[in-house]
Motif scaffolding. Structure first.
Motif, short mmCIF file in Angstrom:
data_model
loop_
_atom_site.label_atom_id
_atom_site.label_comp_id
_atom_site.label_asym_id
_atom_site.label_seq_id
_atom_site.Cartn_x
_atom_site.Cartn_y
_atom_site.Cartn_z
N SER A 68 0.67 -1.65 0.24
CA SER A 68 0.12 -0.04 0.05
C SER A 68 0.73 1.24 0.09
N TYR A 128 1.21 3.56 1.97
CA TYR A 128 1.62 3.41 3.22
C TYR A 128 2.98 3.41 3.33
N SER A 148 1.05 -6.17 6.33
CA SER A 148 0.98 -6.20 4.42
C SER A 148 2.06 -7.00 4.18
#
Length: 177
Positions: free
Chosen positions: A51, A53, A123
């Motif tokens: 992602s 982020y 993640s």
């Protein structure tokens, strides 16, 4: 009195013409470079799949730097070996340079993969990047070991070096009375 003479003759045989040699990818260093290029690209793709982020955190930026720098440097070295450009510039200590690069990137991949593994539970892309990062770390570590061993043995990165040792004894005749 008897004299002993030790002579060491070193011959370096290189061909300085640029030529294509696909047989290099069948050697151990060629296989290591080829697999490293592929794993560097896969680990970069894994980090890019995280992602935004995580990509924009220091973890993602560091991993991207390590993977892409390793990819481009290893790809350039692979092409230089395939076209025998390394042999053309045989006076450059290529094994020492490659040893330094591989040892440094072993450490860099360790830090990048460890940082990605810490965030792996949050993640899955970083978890996959960590796996491939540790695989790259092992490849570069083994390549560093081979480069160090070759450098200490006085080998050339490409080409042939032959060392011949000769010993000759010469003595003066002993006078008889």
């Amino acid at each position: 009195m008897e004299y002993e003479t030790n002579t060491s003759i070193t011959e370096t045989h290189v061909q300085t013409d640029i030529r294509w040699d696909p047989g290099y990818v069948k050697t151990v260093p060629g296989i290591l470079k080829g697999v490293s290029v592929i794993l560097n690209l896969i680990s970069f793709i894994c980090v890019m799949c995280a992602s935004p982020y995580y990509k924009e955190l220091a973890i993602g930026e560091w991993f991207t730097f390590v993977a892409m720098t390793a990819f481009w440097v290893t790809l350039v070295l692979l092409l230089m070996y395939l076209f025998h450009a390394i042999e053309k510039f045989h006076v450059i200590p290529w094994l020492m340079i490659e040893f330094g690069f591989c040892a440094l990137w072993t450490f860099f991949y360790f830090t990048a993969a460890l940082a990605a593994a810490v965030e792996g539970p949050h993640s899955s892309a970083l978890g996959a990047a960590a796996f491939f990062g540790f695989a790259c770390m092992l490849l570069y570590g083994y390549d560093a070991f081979l480069k160090f061993r070759g450098w200490r043995a006085g080998q050339l990165a490409q080409g042939e070096r032959k060392v011949t040792q000769t010993t000759s004894n010469s003595g003066q005749p002993t006078p008889t009375f």
